[in-house]
Enzyme design. Structure first.
Site, PDB file in Angstrom:
ATOM      1  N   GLU A 240       0.529  -7.642   2.633  1.00  0.00           N
ATOM      2  CA  GLU A 240       1.621  -7.552   1.660  1.00  0.00           C
ATOM      3  C   GLU A 240       3.008  -7.721   2.286  1.00  0.00           C
ATOM      4  O   GLU A 240       3.880  -6.856   2.154  1.00  0.00           O
ATOM      5  CB  GLU A 240       1.549  -6.230   0.896  1.00  0.00           C
ATOM      6  CG  GLU A 240       0.313  -6.110   0.032  1.00  0.00           C
ATOM      7  CD  GLU A 240       0.372  -4.928  -0.932  1.00  0.00           C
ATOM      8  OE1 GLU A 240       1.275  -4.079  -0.786  1.00  0.00           O
ATOM      9  OE2 GLU A 240      -0.485  -4.847  -1.826  1.00  0.00           O
ATOM     10  N   TYR A 383      -2.588  -5.919  -8.887  1.00  0.00           N
ATOM     11  CA  TYR A 383      -2.606  -4.693  -9.675  1.00  0.00           C
ATOM     12  C   TYR A 383      -2.157  -4.908 -11.112  1.00  0.00           C
ATOM     13  O   TYR A 383      -2.695  -4.303 -12.030  1.00  0.00           O
ATOM     14  CB  TYR A 383      -1.701  -3.641  -9.027  1.00  0.00           C
ATOM     15  CG  TYR A 383      -2.206  -3.145  -7.696  1.00  0.00           C
ATOM     16  CD1 TYR A 383      -3.069  -2.059  -7.621  1.00  0.00           C
ATOM     17  CD2 TYR A 383      -1.838  -3.765  -6.507  1.00  0.00           C
ATOM     18  CE1 TYR A 383      -3.544  -1.598  -6.401  1.00  0.00           C
ATOM     19  CE2 TYR A 383      -2.307  -3.310  -5.282  1.00  0.00           C
ATOM     20  CZ  TYR A 383      -3.158  -2.230  -5.237  1.00  0.00           C
ATOM     21  OH  TYR A 383      -3.638  -1.780  -4.029  1.00  0.00           O
ATOM     22  N   GLU A 456      -7.193  -5.997  -2.615  1.00  0.00           N
ATOM     23  CA  GLU A 456      -6.813  -4.720  -3.230  1.00  0.00           C
ATOM     24  C   GLU A 456      -6.788  -4.893  -4.740  1.00  0.00           C
ATOM     25  O   GLU A 456      -6.313  -5.910  -5.250  1.00  0.00           O
ATOM     26  CB  GLU A 456      -5.436  -4.237  -2.751  1.00  0.00           C
ATOM     27  CG  GLU A 456      -5.367  -3.843  -1.288  1.00  0.00           C
ATOM     28  CD  GLU A 456      -3.993  -3.302  -0.894  1.00  0.00           C
ATOM     29  OE1 GLU A 456      -3.241  -2.863  -1.802  1.00  0.00           O
ATOM     30  OE2 GLU A 456      -3.681  -3.320   0.307  1.00  0.00           O
ATOM     31  N   TRP A 512       2.699   6.114   0.149  1.00  0.00           N
ATOM     32  CA  TRP A 512       4.042   5.711   0.535  1.00  0.00           C
ATOM     33  C   TRP A 512       5.111   6.590  -0.120  1.00  0.00           C
ATOM     34  O   TRP A 512       5.062   7.803   0.006  1.00  0.00           O
ATOM     35  CB  TRP A 512       4.234   4.213   0.244  1.00  0.00           C
ATOM     36  CG  TRP A 512       3.145   3.365   0.836  1.00  0.00           C
ATOM     37  CD1 TRP A 512       2.223   2.617   0.141  1.00  0.00           C
ATOM     38  CD2 TRP A 512       2.811   3.183   2.222  1.00  0.00           C
ATOM     39  NE1 TRP A 512       1.353   1.984   1.005  1.00  0.00           N
ATOM     40  CE2 TRP A 512       1.693   2.311   2.292  1.00  0.00           C
ATOM     41  CE3 TRP A 512       3.350   3.664   3.415  1.00  0.00           C
ATOM     42  CZ2 TRP A 512       1.106   1.924   3.486  1.00  0.00           C
ATOM     43  CZ3 TRP A 512       2.765   3.279   4.617  1.00  0.00           C
ATOM     44  CH2 TRP A 512       1.663   2.420   4.641  1.00  0.00           C
ATOM     45  N   PHE A 520      -5.230   6.914  -5.637  1.00  0.00           N
ATOM     46  CA  PHE A 520      -5.860   5.623  -5.899  1.00  0.00           C
ATOM     47  C   PHE A 520      -7.343   5.581  -5.526  1.00  0.00           C
ATOM     48  O   PHE A 520      -7.984   4.554  -5.696  1.00  0.00           O
ATOM     49  CB  PHE A 520      -5.133   4.516  -5.128  1.00  0.00           C
ATOM     50  CG  PHE A 520      -3.942   3.941  -5.830  1.00  0.00           C
ATOM     51  CD1 PHE A 520      -4.059   2.794  -6.602  1.00  0.00           C
ATOM     52  CD2 PHE A 520      -2.693   4.533  -5.718  1.00  0.00           C
ATOM     53  CE1 PHE A 520      -2.958   2.247  -7.245  1.00  0.00           C
ATOM     54  CE2 PHE A 520      -1.578   4.003  -6.351  1.00  0.00           C
ATOM     55  CZ  PHE A 520      -1.711   2.858  -7.120  1.00  0.00           C
TER      56      PHE A 520
END
Length: 569
Positions: A240, A383, A456, A512, A520
């Site tokens: 990312e 996502y 992801e 984070w 998650f």
């Protein structure tokens, strides 16, 4: 983490028709294969398959709805070589932040120095304690029948000072993890860097803002190849980079927390219109150097693959207009193309070159040649999606963040007043499976159909969600994952080369700037019981999903027809 189509289907017959329908009002049991806005309405290409159930599928609608039994994806929809797994990253799960010779990372420094920048004032000092409990993680993977585990290497655990002397204890830890995975028939997929740069390099020369990072990253990558490459055959150089550059050097909400003076961040001493592009440029150069090294010295037999994992977001035009159609294209360029275009073609998208000007660094011819076609495999972290709305290029609008450069705003609500999909527990994730299908088809049609893994994909449980009082009954996550697995199959049916789906994440972790307020994981981490692992409902579903005997699954057939109706409308 944890935040674009005509099909040829064999061997069943099918009938295609065009139907006027609202985004959330489709009541047929069929798959949406493409959509485009026309005047006064939305048209969807719809494919009806012979032999599938005649009962209607449940539309997504504005809120979460559980799927009907016949809509739930089955393992035998997919090739036997298709890989299901889960992902994590080092800082988010390992803990042991200063044990056994590990040096501090930028995230250690950020959380310790600016604790108020984390929503719950926590840090990754202990996290899920996977440094000591990795065998429990492997057991959870095996219990779910997962065939792949994607994890990252902590740079400062391997090289405490960022360069120089190798910390053998760090090497030993990852060797134990890799060996445990292989002993349990789980394939390791390794991310070399997942945001946790050694603080020593940040202090020494500014980390990714300095070109010296290219050589130092190359050294780190070589340590990984040399010590783990005999067993690890699939590598991702960076995870990312788009989110990293925007959040770490644009908005400054992630480590090292830099932004322009006058903005609200930990270190308002940067340049939010320039530093994200500088850091991103050095990431791409470091990727190219590591790939060249890997192919020259550590993949002589050609049995290993290397690539990059990109954060991607789907986009729809805000309304039916030429300007918003163009805004959508720019949004995709700035989100997906910023890092993907260089590793495919050797340079940034034309729209970025045109609008950013001299703030976007140039590549030399040699650098372009190293970058072009530098990925054997690609990871997409998906996502959610947004509507893209044109912003006038007028004197009244002056970009203040690098994300303004696209002259396109990202909206959760369209011109009709409807959200793009139901909002999830995490404020920024709206469920829109079609966005994933669309992006996979962009990979096919625009970028040469490379082998892609969904590296992801998932949503978070949050504290205080009254619809999910039991942390183990994560029915919203299960619904989200089932719909997105179906969306992957949609893309495969239309010829996209998708090789696997890895859920984010394996376990609840430090998320984070959100700390531990967003969970998650497929596996619950009980902080009140020594970080004990407990399978959630979604994890138990994967146990059943993955239990189909391999001899009963198909072999290498990306166009295999589903055995149940799609639900990714």
């Amino acid at each position: 983490m944890a935040l674009l189509a005509a099909a040829t289907l064999n061997p069943t017959t099918h009938l295609s028709l065009r139907s006027r329908a609202g985004r959330n009002s489709e009541n047929l049991w069929l798959r949406s294969t493409a959509s485009s806005q026309k005047s006064k309405g939305r048209f969807c290409n719809l494919t009806i398959r012979a032999g599938t159930p005649s009962k209607p599928a449940e539309p997504i609608g504005p809120v979460f709805t559980k799927l009907k039994p016949w809509q739930i994806p089955k393992r035998d929809w997919f090739d036997k070589d298709f890989l299901f797994g889960a992902s994590t990253s080092a800082y988010q799960i390992e803990g042991a932040w200063n044990e056994d010779g590990k040096g501090p990372s930028t995230w250690d420094h950020f959380c310790h120095t600016y604790p108020e920048r984390i929503s719950d004032m926590t840090n990754g000092d202990v996290a899920a304690n996977s440094y000591h409990l990795y065998e429990e993680d492997v057991k959870a993977l095996k219990d779910m029948g997962m065939k792949v585990y994607r994890f990252s290497i902590s740079w400062s655990r391997i090289l405490p000072d960022g360069t120089g002397k190798v910390n053998q204890a760090g090497i030993d830890y990852y060797n134990k993890l890799i060996n445990s995975l292989i002993d349990n028939d789980i394939v390791p997929y390794v991310t070399i860097w997942h945001w946790d740069t050694p603080q020593a390099l940040e202090d020494k020369y500014g980390g990714f803002l300095n070109r010296q990072i290219v050589d130092d990253y190359k050294q780190f990558a070589e340590v990984c190849f040399k010590n783990f490459g005999d067993r690890v055959k699939n590598w991702f150089t960076f995870n990312e980079p788009h989110t990293y550059c925007c959040f770490s050097y644009g908005e400054g909400i992630h480590a090292p927390g830099r932004c322009s003076p006058g903005m609200d961040c930990a270190v308002p001493e940067g340049d939010s219109l320039r530093e994200p592009y500088t850091a991103g440029h050095h990431i791409l150069l470091a990727h190219a150097e590591a790939v060249q090294l890997f192919k020259a010295r550590y993949n002589m037999h050609g049995d290993s693959k290397i690539g990059m994992a990109f954060d991607v977001m789907g986009y729809e035009p805000y309304q039916d207009s030429f300007l918003d159609d163009q805004a959508r294209e720019r949004s995709i360029d700035y989100n997906m193309g910023w890092f993907l275009e260089p590793v495919v073609r050797g340079d940034y998208p034309f729209s970025m070159r045109s609008l950013i000007g001299d703030r976007l660094p140039m590549f030399t011819k040699e650098e372009q040649e190293k970058l072009a076609s530098s990925c054997d495999i690609m990871g997409l972290n998906y996502y959610t999606s947004r509507f893209s709305k044109h912003v006038d290029m007028s004197p009244d609008f002056t970009p203040t963040l690098n994300t303004d450069d696209a002259y396109a705003s990202s909206e959760t609500t369209g011109s009709d007043g409807n959200d793009i999909g139901p909002i999830t527990g995490t404020y920024w994730i709206y469920m829109y499976p079609k966005g994933l299908t669309d992006l996979l088809l962009i990979m096919k049609e625009k970028y040469g159909n490379p082998p892609v893994f969904i590296t992801e994909n998932g949503i978070a449980d949050v504290e205080g969600d009254e619809s999910m009082p039991d942390p183990l009954d994560d029915w919203k996550r299960l619904d989200y994952l089932q719909r997105h697995i179906s969306a992957v199959k949609d893309a495969i049916d239309q010829g996209a080369d998708v090789r696997g789906h890895f859920t984010w994440g394996l376990i609840d972790n430090f998320e984070w700037s959100l700390g531990y307020s967003s969970r998650f994981g497929l596996v619950y981490i009980d902080k009140n019981d020594g970080n004990k692992r407990k399978l959630k409902k979604s994890a138990k579903w994967f146990s059943k999903f993955n239990s189909v005997p391999k001899p009963l699954l198909k072999t290498t057939n990306n166009n295999a027809t589903m055995t149940a109706a799609s639900v990714s409308v």
